[in-house]
Write a protein that holds these residues in place. Sequence first.
Motif, PDB file in Angstrom:
ATOM      1  N   LYS A 195       5.068  10.177  -6.181  1.00 29.32           N
ATOM      2  CA  LYS A 195       6.230  10.655  -7.041  1.00 29.32           C
ATOM      3  C   LYS A 195       5.762  11.029  -8.596  1.00 29.32           C
ATOM      4  O   LYS A 195       6.300  12.218  -8.961  1.00 29.32           O
ATOM      5  CB  LYS A 195       7.199   9.493  -6.984  1.00 29.32           C
ATOM      6  N   GLU A 196       4.891  10.245  -9.103  1.00 30.49           N
ATOM      7  CA  GLU A 196       4.423  10.786 -10.486  1.00 30.49           C
ATOM      8  C   GLU A 196       3.805  12.147 -10.327  1.00 30.49           C
ATOM      9  O   GLU A 196       3.904  13.131 -11.338  1.00 30.49           O
ATOM     10  CB  GLU A 196       3.340   9.715 -10.689  1.00 30.49           C
ATOM     11  N   ILE A 197       2.963  12.326  -9.329  1.00 25.64           N
ATOM     12  CA  ILE A 197       2.549  13.766  -9.232  1.00 25.64           C
ATOM     13  C   ILE A 197       3.466  14.564  -9.363  1.00 25.64           C
ATOM     14  O   ILE A 197       3.405  15.875 -10.099  1.00 25.64           O
ATOM     15  CB  ILE A 197       1.434  14.064  -8.255  1.00 25.64           C
ATOM     16  N   LEU A 198       4.524  14.477  -8.391  1.00 27.24           N
ATOM     17  CA  LEU A 198       5.655  15.700  -8.162  1.00 27.24           C
ATOM     18  C   LEU A 198       6.177  15.719  -9.553  1.00 27.24           C
ATOM     19  O   LEU A 198       6.692  16.852  -9.990  1.00 27.24           O
ATOM     20  CB  LEU A 198       6.492  15.323  -7.200  1.00 27.24           C
ATOM     21  N   MET A 199       6.728  14.612 -10.257  1.00 31.14           N
ATOM     22  CA  MET A 199       7.332  14.745 -11.417  1.00 31.14           C
ATOM     23  C   MET A 199       6.798  15.507 -12.479  1.00 31.14           C
ATOM     24  O   MET A 199       7.331  16.302 -13.034  1.00 31.14           O
ATOM     25  CB  MET A 199       7.708  13.455 -11.963  1.00 31.14           C
ATOM     26  N   LYS A 200       5.449  15.467 -12.535  1.00 28.93           N
ATOM     27  CA  LYS A 200       4.780  16.249 -13.410  1.00 28.93           C
ATOM     28  C   LYS A 200       4.739  17.560 -13.310  1.00 28.93           C
ATOM     29  O   LYS A 200       4.706  18.364 -14.328  1.00 28.93           O
ATOM     30  CB  LYS A 200       3.266  15.580 -13.401  1.00 28.93           C
ATOM     31  N   LYS A 201       4.958  18.030 -12.054  1.00 32.60           N
ATOM     32  CA  LYS A 201       4.878  19.279 -11.661  1.00 32.60           C
ATOM     33  C   LYS A 201       6.283  19.820 -11.849  1.00 32.60           C
ATOM     34  O   LYS A 201       6.707  20.941 -11.705  1.00 32.60           O
ATOM     35  CB  LYS A 201       4.656  19.666 -10.331  1.00 32.60           C
ATOM     36  N   GLY A 202       7.322  18.957 -12.427  1.00 34.71           N
ATOM     37  CA  GLY A 202       8.614  19.311 -12.679  1.00 34.71           C
ATOM     38  C   GLY A 202       9.703  19.405 -11.467  1.00 34.71           C
ATOM     39  O   GLY A 202      10.610  19.525 -11.608  1.00 34.71           O
ATOM     40  N   LEU A 203       9.114  18.583 -10.523  1.00 33.51           N
ATOM     41  CA  LEU A 203      10.066  18.509  -9.487  1.00 33.51           C
ATOM     42  C   LEU A 203      11.012  17.312  -9.690  1.00 33.51           C
ATOM     43  O   LEU A 203      10.684  16.401  -9.873  1.00 33.51           O
ATOM     44  CB  LEU A 203       9.290  18.349  -8.096  1.00 33.51           C
ATOM     45  N   ARG A 204      11.982  17.463  -9.143  1.00 35.85           N
ATOM     46  CA  ARG A 204      13.232  16.483  -9.323  1.00 35.85           C
ATOM     47  C   ARG A 204      13.112  15.485  -8.110  1.00 35.85           C
ATOM     48  O   ARG A 204      13.430  15.849  -6.938  1.00 35.85           O
ATOM     49  CB  ARG A 204      14.600  16.681  -9.421  1.00 35.85           C
ATOM     50  N   THR A 205      12.242  14.392  -8.165  1.00 38.48           N
ATOM     51  CA  THR A 205      11.687  13.619  -7.151  1.00 38.48           C
ATOM     52  C   THR A 205      12.563  12.333  -7.237  1.00 38.48           C
ATOM     53  O   THR A 205      12.573  11.574  -8.321  1.00 38.48           O
ATOM     54  CB  THR A 205      10.358  13.467  -7.200  1.00 38.48           C
ATOM     55  N   HIS A 206      12.811  11.836  -5.982  1.00 31.49           N
ATOM     56  CA  HIS A 206      13.453  10.356  -5.754  1.00 31.49           C
ATOM     57  C   HIS A 206      12.817   9.636  -4.927  1.00 31.49           C
ATOM     58  O   HIS A 206      12.292  10.054  -3.719  1.00 31.49           O
ATOM     59  CB  HIS A 206      15.000  10.464  -5.842  1.00 31.49           C
ATOM     60  N   MET A 222       0.845  -1.180  -0.019  1.00 32.44           N
ATOM     61  CA  MET A 222       0.122   0.099  -0.045  1.00 32.44           C
ATOM     62  C   MET A 222       1.028   1.195   0.010  1.00 32.44           C
ATOM     63  O   MET A 222       0.697   2.192  -0.631  1.00 32.44           O
ATOM     64  CB  MET A 222      -1.054  -0.214   1.396  1.00 32.44           C
ATOM     65  N   ILE A 223       2.026   1.337   0.766  1.00 33.63           N
ATOM     66  CA  ILE A 223       2.685   2.538   1.209  1.00 33.63           C
ATOM     67  C   ILE A 223       3.437   2.634  -0.219  1.00 33.63           C
ATOM     68  O   ILE A 223       3.639   3.789  -0.723  1.00 33.63           O
ATOM     69  CB  ILE A 223       3.574   2.297   2.339  1.00 33.63           C
ATOM     70  N   LEU A 224       4.250   1.671  -0.937  1.00 30.52           N
ATOM     71  CA  LEU A 224       4.703   2.016  -1.992  1.00 30.52           C
ATOM     72  C   LEU A 224       3.933   2.338  -3.287  1.00 30.52           C
ATOM     73  O   LEU A 224       4.259   3.317  -3.885  1.00 30.52           O
ATOM     74  CB  LEU A 224       5.665   0.623  -2.681  1.00 30.52           C
ATOM     75  N   LYS A 225       2.912   1.900  -3.088  1.00 36.50           N
ATOM     76  CA  LYS A 225       1.694   2.233  -4.193  1.00 36.50           C
ATOM     77  C   LYS A 225       1.287   3.866  -4.041  1.00 36.50           C
ATOM     78  O   LYS A 225       1.515   4.631  -5.297  1.00 36.50           O
ATOM     79  CB  LYS A 225       0.429   1.483  -4.213  1.00 36.50           C
ATOM     80  N   LYS A 226       1.259   4.243  -2.920  1.00 38.44           N
ATOM     81  CA  LYS A 226       0.919   5.615  -2.460  1.00 38.44           C
ATOM     82  C   LYS A 226       2.106   6.599  -2.720  1.00 38.44           C
ATOM     83  O   LYS A 226       1.941   7.489  -3.331  1.00 38.44           O
ATOM     84  CB  LYS A 226       0.377   5.709  -1.109  1.00 38.44           C
ATOM     85  N   ALA A 227       3.375   5.873  -2.556  1.00 33.41           N
ATOM     86  CA  ALA A 227       4.644   6.801  -2.547  1.00 33.41           C
ATOM     87  C   ALA A 227       4.748   6.870  -3.997  1.00 33.41           C
ATOM     88  O   ALA A 227       5.229   8.106  -4.552  1.00 33.41           O
ATOM     89  CB  ALA A 227       5.581   6.174  -1.854  1.00 33.41           C
ATOM     90  N   SER A 228       4.490   5.938  -4.946  1.00 34.95           N
ATOM     91  CA  SER A 228       4.865   6.006  -6.166  1.00 34.95           C
ATOM     92  C   SER A 228       3.860   7.020  -7.063  1.00 34.95           C
ATOM     93  O   SER A 228       4.050   7.746  -7.872  1.00 34.95           O
ATOM     94  CB  SER A 228       4.642   4.645  -7.051  1.00 34.95           C
ATOM     95  N   GLU A 229       2.604   7.028  -6.664  1.00 32.54           N
ATOM     96  CA  GLU A 229       1.662   7.989  -7.147  1.00 32.54           C
ATOM     97  C   GLU A 229       2.028   9.472  -6.832  1.00 32.54           C
ATOM     98  O   GLU A 229       1.805  10.170  -7.679  1.00 32.54           O
ATOM     99  CB  GLU A 229       0.455   7.652  -6.419  1.00 32.54           C
TER     100      GLU A 229
END
Length: 480
Positions: free
Chosen positions: A315-326, A306-313
């Motif tokens: 991350k996707e949102i932040l990357m779309k906003k142009g944030l360099r996310t790891h 559950m947590i990995l799924k939420k974290a990946s989501e």
Amino acid sequence: MSKEIGITVKKNEDFSEWYTQVVIKAQLTDYAPVKGLIVLRPYGYSIWEYLKSSVDQKLKVTGHENGFLPVLIPESLLSKEATHFAGFTPEVFWVTHSGDTEIGDRLALRPTSETLAYSMYSKWIKSWRDLPLKINFWNSALRAEIKSTKPFLRTSEFLWQEGHTVHATKEEAEEEVAIILDIYRRTVEDELAIPVILGKKSEKEKFVGAVYTTTMESIMPDGKALQMGTSHFLGQNFSKPFDVKFLDRQNIETFAWQTSWGISWRLIGALIMVHGDDKGLVLPPRVAPIQVVIVPIYSSQPDKEMILKKASELKEILMKKGLRTHMDSRDEFTPGYKFNDWEMKGVPLRIEIGPKDLPKNKMVLARRDSLKKSDLSFDNAEDEIIKILDEIQENLFEKARKFLNERTQNITDLGQFKKEIENGMFLYSPWCGDQKCEELIKESTGADIRVIPFDEKKSNAPCIVCKKPSKTDVIFAKGY
RNA sequence: GGGACCGUAGUCUAGCUUGGUAUGAUGCUAGCCUGGGGUGCUAGAGGUCGCCGGUUCAAGUCCGGCCGGUCCCA
């Protein structure tokens, strides 16, 4: 448990050792097998890439183009402008052989490219229509550092850009010098969050061969000044020996007016020193290779999914906003290890998502600048995160500016001057303009004239050394 | 430019005074355990003792040179 992984000294107790540990342990760089040379590791190189692209974009906007020059310069060419050559020759690396054959006109590994660039320019420039010529070169320069080297600050090879421009008039060339210095200032203040003081160098400290040198200086936490970048007005000092001339509109053969300017990876050194703390690097968001790191926390298998799924989501949102996310999904390390690890590497914002957070639809934010933690709802989290990153950028700059202000003092008395220089201060003092006074200060206190600020304040006080009427107030400090 | 110190496994380190083929930790690999601030257990792999030369039956250890690093002062 094993403290050796992290930084083992405090920044304000053993600054040199702290710096050395940070650059190595944050994996920015490592020592090469040859004295004074360093290797940039990917994390360090990517900081350079962000810095580079920021400067490059600004140069493109102002009509500069990039080129490339070879690394070898024949001695006959390098020595064409006498003062320039005399200034650089003590630190030139020479190539004397090709295979077993000795080279007659030995070759210098470029300490700087004025001579090479201008010998080419003289071929390319014939008419006023060929001007201005504004070329920038991203490369490395080599200057042999015999003693005391330090990663990014003093190495025998360094990455930099060197710009070389040619103009039809003196006025236009001087305007170029100012445009470039402003690009540098914006980059350093807005991206690296380091405040600078702009002005000219004294005759003694100017670039060898220049008419004058403009500079930006900044203060480091140990009170020493660091030259952050320079932009030189070369006048016709090089165009004459290198025959850079053109036919103007009146069909008169005229020597061109030139500029050269550069910043180097030394700025990375400044970045580390100014913002870092006892836990390691602190990177301003605009140049951080990773702006946001997500650390998922879980114990049971269902939690993990559950947590990995939420974290990946997220991350996707932040990357779309142009944030360099790891996302740090390494399974072999505990959360505590990861917290320390990313703090040492200076990531501006950490997000923790664990079993306690999901039921409440929130995450935990940990800011690198303040080391404070807070909760944040998942709803529209991205907007808040962007806001916080901006705050961090702003906060780092303000902190650095406050430090610079605190460390800058107006001093007119020589006794007080000597005392305050030892305290690591920037001293704003009256100077008569005589190089002898400048040298006397250097001998007795170790301080240089770092910069003659543009916002020339002239106090009525006499020269701090000779007591003759002063010409201008200048900033004295010990330098790197 | 002047001075002080250091170099042993990826990292940190004991051993060097008094010469006899190297200690511990961490990291790494495998398996389990664990997970909200540098986890625990078991097993395993990992070394030209910076390089070159000298002394010696024998050198990480003693001597010389070189290479590399750190710090302080100008």
